[in-house]
Design a protein around this motif. Structure first.
Motif, PDB file in Angstrom:
ATOM      1  N   ILE A   1      -9.041 -55.411 -34.465  1.00  0.00           N
ATOM      2  CA  ILE A   1      -7.861 -56.125 -33.969  1.00  0.00           C
ATOM      3  C   ILE A   1      -8.252 -57.580 -33.740  1.00  0.00           C
ATOM      4  O   ILE A   1      -9.138 -57.862 -32.933  1.00  0.00           O
ATOM      5  CB  ILE A   1      -7.357 -55.502 -32.654  1.00  0.00           C
ATOM      6  CG1 ILE A   1      -7.034 -54.014 -32.859  1.00  0.00           C
ATOM      7  CG2 ILE A   1      -6.133 -56.268 -32.135  1.00  0.00           C
ATOM      8  CD1 ILE A   1      -6.935 -53.235 -31.566  1.00  0.00           C
ATOM      9  N   GLN A   2      -7.616 -58.495 -34.455  1.00  0.00           N
ATOM     10  CA  GLN A   2      -7.918 -59.912 -34.285  1.00  0.00           C
ATOM     11  C   GLN A   2      -6.947 -60.527 -33.295  1.00  0.00           C
ATOM     12  O   GLN A   2      -5.747 -60.232 -33.330  1.00  0.00           O
ATOM     13  CB  GLN A   2      -7.837 -60.646 -35.622  1.00  0.00           C
ATOM     14  CG  GLN A   2      -8.937 -60.243 -36.569  1.00  0.00           C
ATOM     15  CD  GLN A   2      -9.018 -61.151 -37.774  1.00  0.00           C
ATOM     16  OE1 GLN A   2      -8.066 -61.831 -38.128  1.00  0.00           O
ATOM     17  NE2 GLN A   2     -10.176 -61.162 -38.409  1.00  0.00           N
ATOM     18  N   MET A   3      -7.486 -61.360 -32.396  1.00  0.00           N
ATOM     19  CA  MET A   3      -6.626 -62.033 -31.425  1.00  0.00           C
ATOM     20  C   MET A   3      -7.136 -63.434 -31.181  1.00  0.00           C
ATOM     21  O   MET A   3      -8.317 -63.710 -31.309  1.00  0.00           O
ATOM     22  CB  MET A   3      -6.538 -61.222 -30.131  1.00  0.00           C
ATOM     23  CG  MET A   3      -7.863 -60.873 -29.503  1.00  0.00           C
ATOM     24  SD  MET A   3      -7.757 -59.520 -28.310  1.00  0.00           S
ATOM     25  CE  MET A   3      -8.381 -58.168 -29.301  1.00  0.00           C
TER      26      MET A   3
ATOM     27  N   GLU B   1       2.087 -57.492 -30.355  1.00  0.00           N
ATOM     28  CA  GLU B   1       1.436 -56.712 -31.411  1.00  0.00           C
ATOM     29  C   GLU B   1      -0.019 -56.394 -31.050  1.00  0.00           C
ATOM     30  O   GLU B   1      -0.495 -55.275 -31.251  1.00  0.00           O
ATOM     31  CB  GLU B   1       1.505 -57.489 -32.731  1.00  0.00           C
ATOM     32  CG  GLU B   1       1.061 -56.694 -33.932  1.00  0.00           C
ATOM     33  CD  GLU B   1       1.244 -57.465 -35.236  1.00  0.00           C
ATOM     34  OE1 GLU B   1       0.274 -57.543 -35.997  1.00  0.00           O
ATOM     35  OE2 GLU B   1       2.354 -57.993 -35.469  1.00  0.00           O
ATOM     36  N   VAL B   2      -0.721 -57.370 -30.498  1.00  0.00           N
ATOM     37  CA  VAL B   2      -2.114 -57.170 -30.092  1.00  0.00           C
ATOM     38  C   VAL B   2      -2.193 -56.121 -28.980  1.00  0.00           C
ATOM     39  O   VAL B   2      -3.001 -55.198 -29.032  1.00  0.00           O
ATOM     40  CB  VAL B   2      -2.749 -58.497 -29.617  1.00  0.00           C
ATOM     41  CG1 VAL B   2      -4.086 -58.259 -28.927  1.00  0.00           C
ATOM     42  CG2 VAL B   2      -2.919 -59.447 -30.793  1.00  0.00           C
TER      43      VAL B   2
ATOM     44  N   ASP C   1      -0.052 -53.781 -28.196  1.00  0.00           N
ATOM     45  CA  ASP C   1       0.281 -52.457 -28.730  1.00  0.00           C
ATOM     46  C   ASP C   1      -0.920 -51.842 -29.434  1.00  0.00           C
ATOM     47  O   ASP C   1      -1.224 -50.663 -29.266  1.00  0.00           O
ATOM     48  CB  ASP C   1       1.459 -52.542 -29.716  1.00  0.00           C
ATOM     49  CG  ASP C   1       2.798 -52.775 -29.023  1.00  0.00           C
ATOM     50  OD1 ASP C   1       2.867 -52.633 -27.779  1.00  0.00           O
ATOM     51  OD2 ASP C   1       3.771 -53.111 -29.721  1.00  0.00           O
ATOM     52  N   ALA C   2      -1.609 -52.648 -30.230  1.00  0.00           N
ATOM     53  CA  ALA C   2      -2.769 -52.151 -30.979  1.00  0.00           C
ATOM     54  C   ALA C   2      -3.918 -51.772 -30.047  1.00  0.00           C
ATOM     55  O   ALA C   2      -4.637 -50.807 -30.310  1.00  0.00           O
ATOM     56  CB  ALA C   2      -3.229 -53.205 -31.991  1.00  0.00           C
ATOM     57  N   LEU C   3      -4.078 -52.528 -28.962  1.00  0.00           N
ATOM     58  CA  LEU C   3      -5.169 -52.243 -28.023  1.00  0.00           C
ATOM     59  C   LEU C   3      -4.906 -50.984 -27.200  1.00  0.00           C
ATOM     60  O   LEU C   3      -5.838 -50.356 -26.711  1.00  0.00           O
ATOM     61  CB  LEU C   3      -5.381 -53.424 -27.065  1.00  0.00           C
ATOM     62  CG  LEU C   3      -5.977 -54.678 -27.677  1.00  0.00           C
ATOM     63  CD1 LEU C   3      -5.950 -55.826 -26.674  1.00  0.00           C
ATOM     64  CD2 LEU C   3      -7.404 -54.424 -28.152  1.00  0.00           C
ATOM     65  N   GLY C   4      -3.652 -50.616 -27.034  1.00  0.00           N
ATOM     66  CA  GLY C   4      -3.331 -49.419 -26.261  1.00  0.00           C
ATOM     67  C   GLY C   4      -3.279 -49.700 -24.772  1.00  0.00           C
ATOM     68  O   GLY C   4      -3.275 -50.854 -24.330  1.00  0.00           O
ATOM     69  N   GLU C   5      -3.267 -48.637 -24.004  1.00  0.00           N
ATOM     70  CA  GLU C   5      -3.110 -48.734 -22.558  1.00  0.00           C
ATOM     71  C   GLU C   5      -4.293 -49.469 -21.919  1.00  0.00           C
ATOM     72  O   GLU C   5      -5.437 -49.096 -22.117  1.00  0.00           O
ATOM     73  CB  GLU C   5      -3.010 -47.320 -21.973  1.00  0.00           C
ATOM     74  CG  GLU C   5      -2.534 -47.263 -20.551  1.00  0.00           C
ATOM     75  CD  GLU C   5      -1.081 -47.697 -20.373  1.00  0.00           C
ATOM     76  OE1 GLU C   5      -0.778 -48.226 -19.299  1.00  0.00           O
ATOM     77  OE2 GLU C   5      -0.273 -47.521 -21.311  1.00  0.00           O
ATOM     78  N   PRO C   6      -4.018 -50.522 -21.135  1.00  0.00           N
ATOM     79  CA  PRO C   6      -5.129 -51.215 -20.457  1.00  0.00           C
ATOM     80  C   PRO C   6      -5.669 -50.378 -19.301  1.00  0.00           C
ATOM     81  O   PRO C   6      -4.974 -49.501 -18.777  1.00  0.00           O
ATOM     82  CB  PRO C   6      -4.475 -52.500 -19.940  1.00  0.00           C
ATOM     83  CG  PRO C   6      -3.032 -52.167 -19.792  1.00  0.00           C
ATOM     84  CD  PRO C   6      -2.721 -51.136 -20.845  1.00  0.00           C
ATOM     85  N   VAL C   7      -6.893 -50.681 -18.898  1.00  0.00           N
ATOM     86  CA  VAL C   7      -7.496 -50.044 -17.729  1.00  0.00           C
ATOM     87  C   VAL C   7      -6.727 -50.469 -16.484  1.00  0.00           C
ATOM     88  O   VAL C   7      -6.460 -49.677 -15.586  1.00  0.00           O
ATOM     89  CB  VAL C   7      -8.988 -50.435 -17.604  1.00  0.00           C
ATOM     90  CG1 VAL C   7      -9.584 -49.902 -16.309  1.00  0.00           C
ATOM     91  CG2 VAL C   7      -9.762 -49.931 -18.811  1.00  0.00           C
TER      92      VAL C   7
END
Length: 138
Positions: free
Chosen positions: A14-16, A24-25, A27-33
């Motif tokens: 995932i590029q940011m 979009e970023v 969503d791709a990273l998923g649920e944060p801690v």
């Protein structure tokens, strides 16, 4: 705008980068801690902080869209695209990025396009790495 010639952080494909639309970023990273938000000092709306296992992504609002303002490393399990991670040395940093930086109070800042890549060095050890967006507050 994203896509400009600036520093890019990549995590699991995932590029940011700064000023990139965050949705979009994120969503791709998923649920944060963890997640935190606060009224923005500079913009209408909320500044948001998404913490993942090894880094944090901060966003700023512009209209109905959130953009990445900062990516901050939390441990040495992530590295820059050039292979630099926390606890490496100034020599490692300079070997990867050269010496075209500004330095103040232990902060070494490389600028590229609309972004900065900052390294905080104490006792010849990198103790902080941060990708930061140059935001136009007009």
């Amino acid at each position: 705008p994203a896509g400009a010639d600036t520093f890019v952080f990549e995590y699991e494909g995932i590029q940011m980068q700064g000023n990139q639309e965050a949705a979009e970023v994120l969503d791709a990273l998923g649920e944060p801690v963890s997640y935190f938000e606060a009224a923005s000092c500079a913009f209408e709306g909320l500044d948001k902080m998404y913490t993942y296992s090894s880094f944090e992504v901060d966003t700023y609002p512009e209209g109905d869209t959130d953009y990445i303002s900062c990516i901050y490393f939390l441990d040495d399990m992530v590295e820059t695209s050039e292979g630099i991670c926390l606890y490496m040395t100034q020599a490692d940093m300079e070997a990867a990025y050269g010496t075209d930086y500004t330095e103040a109070n232990g902060a070494y800042v490389y600028s590229k396009g609309n972004g900065d890549l900052s390294f905080i060095i104490e006792n010849d050890e990198i103790v902080a790495i941060e990708y930061k967006t140059k935001v136009d507050y007009d």
